[in-house]
Design a protein around this motif. Structure first.
Motif, PDB file in Angstrom:
ATOM      1  N   TYR A  31       0.905  -1.154  -0.148  1.00 22.72           N
ATOM      2  CA  TYR A  31       0.016  -0.162  -0.029  1.00 22.72           C
ATOM      3  C   TYR A  31       0.849   1.121  -0.062  1.00 22.72           C
ATOM      4  CZ  TYR A  31      -4.857  -1.629   0.962  1.00 22.72           C
ATOM      5  OH  TYR A  31      -6.007  -1.937   0.739  1.00 22.72           O
ATOM      6  N   GLU A  55      -6.686  -5.115  -5.994  1.00 28.07           N
ATOM      7  CA  GLU A  55      -7.879  -5.187  -4.894  1.00 28.07           C
ATOM      8  C   GLU A  55      -7.329  -4.680  -3.565  1.00 28.07           C
ATOM      9  OE1 GLU A  55      -5.091  -8.427  -3.734  1.00 28.07           O
ATOM     10  OE2 GLU A  55      -5.323  -7.278  -5.483  1.00 28.07           O
ATOM     11  N   SER A  56      -8.284  -4.258  -2.909  1.00 27.27           N
ATOM     12  CA  SER A  56      -8.055  -3.551  -1.541  1.00 27.27           C
ATOM     13  C   SER A  56      -8.198  -4.957  -0.433  1.00 27.27           C
ATOM     14  CB  SER A  56      -9.133  -2.707  -1.143  1.00 27.27           C
ATOM     15  OG  SER A  56     -10.540  -3.342  -1.133  1.00 27.27           O
ATOM     16  N   GLU A  57      -7.568  -4.493   0.675  1.00 27.62           N
ATOM     17  CA  GLU A  57      -7.525  -5.393   1.847  1.00 27.62           C
ATOM     18  C   GLU A  57      -8.227  -4.784   3.106  1.00 27.62           C
ATOM     19  OE1 GLU A  57      -7.563  -7.525   4.904  1.00 27.62           O
ATOM     20  OE2 GLU A  57      -6.660  -8.382   3.036  1.00 27.62           O
ATOM     21  N   PRO A  58      -9.447  -5.232   3.131  1.00 29.22           N
ATOM     22  CA  PRO A  58     -10.109  -4.501   4.233  1.00 29.22           C
ATOM     23  C   PRO A  58      -9.579  -3.865   5.473  1.00 29.22           C
ATOM     24  CG  PRO A  58     -11.435  -6.151   3.312  1.00 29.22           C
ATOM     25  CD  PRO A  58      -9.745  -6.364   2.973  1.00 29.22           C
ATOM     26  N   SER A  59      -8.684  -4.871   6.169  1.00 32.38           N
ATOM     27  CA  SER A  59      -7.912  -4.491   7.128  1.00 32.38           C
ATOM     28  C   SER A  59      -7.053  -3.163   6.982  1.00 32.38           C
ATOM     29  CB  SER A  59      -7.106  -5.719   7.927  1.00 32.38           C
ATOM     30  OG  SER A  59      -6.165  -6.034   6.951  1.00 32.38           O
ATOM     31  N   LEU A  60      -6.699  -2.867   5.777  1.00 31.82           N
ATOM     32  CA  LEU A  60      -5.851  -1.740   5.439  1.00 31.82           C
ATOM     33  C   LEU A  60      -6.552  -0.722   4.802  1.00 31.82           C
ATOM     34  CD1 LEU A  60      -2.684  -3.952   4.085  1.00 31.82           C
ATOM     35  CD2 LEU A  60      -3.053  -3.065   6.557  1.00 31.82           C
ATOM     36  N   ASP A  61      -7.630  -0.649   4.895  1.00 34.51           N
ATOM     37  CA  ASP A  61      -8.358   0.343   3.976  1.00 34.51           C
ATOM     38  C   ASP A  61      -8.490   1.644   4.697  1.00 34.51           C
ATOM     39  OD1 ASP A  61      -9.643  -1.104   2.080  1.00 34.51           O
ATOM     40  OD2 ASP A  61     -11.532  -1.373   3.030  1.00 34.51           O
ATOM     41  N   PHE A  62      -7.878   1.975   5.689  1.00 32.81           N
ATOM     42  CA  PHE A  62      -7.628   3.202   6.358  1.00 32.81           C
ATOM     43  C   PHE A  62      -6.319   3.937   5.852  1.00 32.81           C
ATOM     44  CE2 PHE A  62      -4.745   0.618   8.858  1.00 32.81           C
ATOM     45  CZ  PHE A  62      -3.409   1.505   8.865  1.00 32.81           C
ATOM     46  N   THR A  65      -7.097   4.214  -1.003  1.00 27.00           N
ATOM     47  CA  THR A  65      -7.838   3.625  -1.920  1.00 27.00           C
ATOM     48  C   THR A  65      -7.357   3.542  -3.401  1.00 27.00           C
ATOM     49  OG1 THR A  65      -9.102   5.884  -2.346  1.00 27.00           O
ATOM     50  CG2 THR A  65     -10.091   4.439  -0.836  1.00 27.00           C
ATOM     51  N   ASP A  68     -10.142   2.583 -10.247  1.00 29.12           N
ATOM     52  CA  ASP A  68     -10.793   1.958 -11.343  1.00 29.12           C
ATOM     53  C   ASP A  68     -10.793   2.320 -12.643  1.00 29.12           C
ATOM     54  OD1 ASP A  68     -12.513  -0.206 -12.179  1.00 29.12           O
ATOM     55  OD2 ASP A  68     -14.194   0.715 -11.449  1.00 29.12           O
ATOM     56  N   GLN A 191      -3.550   2.267  14.426  1.00 25.05           N
ATOM     57  CA  GLN A 191      -4.251   1.696  13.486  1.00 25.05           C
ATOM     58  C   GLN A 191      -3.882   0.310  12.545  1.00 25.05           C
ATOM     59  OE1 GLN A 191      -7.318   4.140  10.979  1.00 25.05           O
ATOM     60  NE2 GLN A 191      -5.656   5.613  11.629  1.00 25.05           N
TER      61      GLN A 191
END
Length: 311
Positions: A31, A55-62, A65, A68, A191
């Protein structure tokens, strides 16, 4: 190293569109290096189109982004891949659609898939490499705290908060430069470490079900039944790979999660080279932090035996 930095910048200057990729199953360094490079290039070349995809990793969305974009965006574009050792691990297979491909990485140079390959295995992280790249062009003055934050998170992630042996004096010098920017690094560290309360019973399972032998080799086996019992996804389970890292006498540990079509094995060690074993089984990574996917629990046991022999 200095010459290749200049070569890469010369290529960037030629293209109006730059698309940045990184590896699947992204971690903080993936990221940080990808989004940090995007932010830097946007600041340096405000008229260029700079994108970051994957693709994103939900735990690292902070952290940030991603963009697309259509396939047509790759026409005549420069593609840069960050923090990815081999091409099968690149997130979004469209990386090959661009006009030119650049690889920037700190993993052992096994697959030099780029037209230009900038690999520095002495760097703690690709985020450290990107920061060095910015400093080389005297561009710290044009980035802001958003870019500095991204690169700092990447370095912190791959050094385990500067506890891993890939932390060098230069790593700390780079980090200190980034800390001069006005972002709250304590918030970022918090975080990175935070986990949803619903996941903590699984952490308890890991602490009660590791298999440690007298040589200092440890296995943690997470079957699909365990995932179902704790209502936890494979990517969430992987967050606990270092739960047992503080066990006295631990030297090598193998954390395996059944992901359905494959068993994802994360390998960690304290000072013992293990990426050669990972490579023998079709994986790879750093000397003390590697990964491999196997097709059965039988193959997993072969992997475990090979790692155990290291001791």
């Amino acid at each position: 190293m200095e010459a290749i930095k200049n070569e890469i910048m010369n290529e960037i200057e030629k293209y109006e569109t730059v698309i940045i990729h990184r590896h699947v199953r992204p971690d903080p360094d993936a990221y940080g290096s990808q989004l940090g490079l995007k932010g830097y290039l946007q600041a340096k070349f405000p008229t260029k189109q700079i994108y970051a995809v994957g693709e994103s990793e939900p735990s690292l969305d902070f952290i940030g982004t991603f963009d697309d974009i259509n396939d047509s965006t790759y026409e005549g574009a420069l593609v840069i891949v960050c923090d990815t050792a081999n091409s099968p691990r690149i997130s979004d297979s469209r990386f090959s659609l661009g006009e030119k491909l650049i690889k920037i990485d700190h993993h052992p140079a096994i697959d030099q898939y780029g037209d230009i390959n900038f690999v520095n295995v002495q760097a703690s992280s690709t985020s450290e490499i990107i920061t060095d790249f910015i400093i080389h062009f005297n561009d710290l003055t044009i980035i802001d705290e958003t870019v500095a934050r991204l690169l700092y998170i990447g370095i912190v992630g791959d050094t385990g908060r500067f506890l891993f042996n890939n932390t060098t004096p230069h790593t700390l010098e780079i980090a200190s430069e980034l800390l001069k920017f006005p972002f709250n690094h304590n918030d970022e560290l918090n975080q990175l470490a935070e986990k949803e309360p619903s996941l903590l019973p699984f952490q308890g399972y890991v602490l009660q079900n590791f298999q440690l032998n007298d040589k200092g080799f440890c296995k943690v086996i997470i079957t699909s039944d365990v995932l179902e019992t704790f209502d936890i996804a494979p990517n969430e389970a992987s967050l606990f790979v270092n739960t047992i890292a503080d066990i006295k006498g631990l030297k090598i540990w193998l954390f395996a999660v059944d992901e359905g079509e494959e068993i994802r094995c994360r390998i960690r060690s304290k000072g013992i080279v293990i990426n050669d074993v990972a490579s023998d089984f079709g994986g790879g990574g750093h000397p003390n932090a590697s990964g491999v996917s196997v097709d059965s629990w039988e193959t997993f046991e072969h992997l475990a035996n090979a790692l155990n022999k290291k001791l």
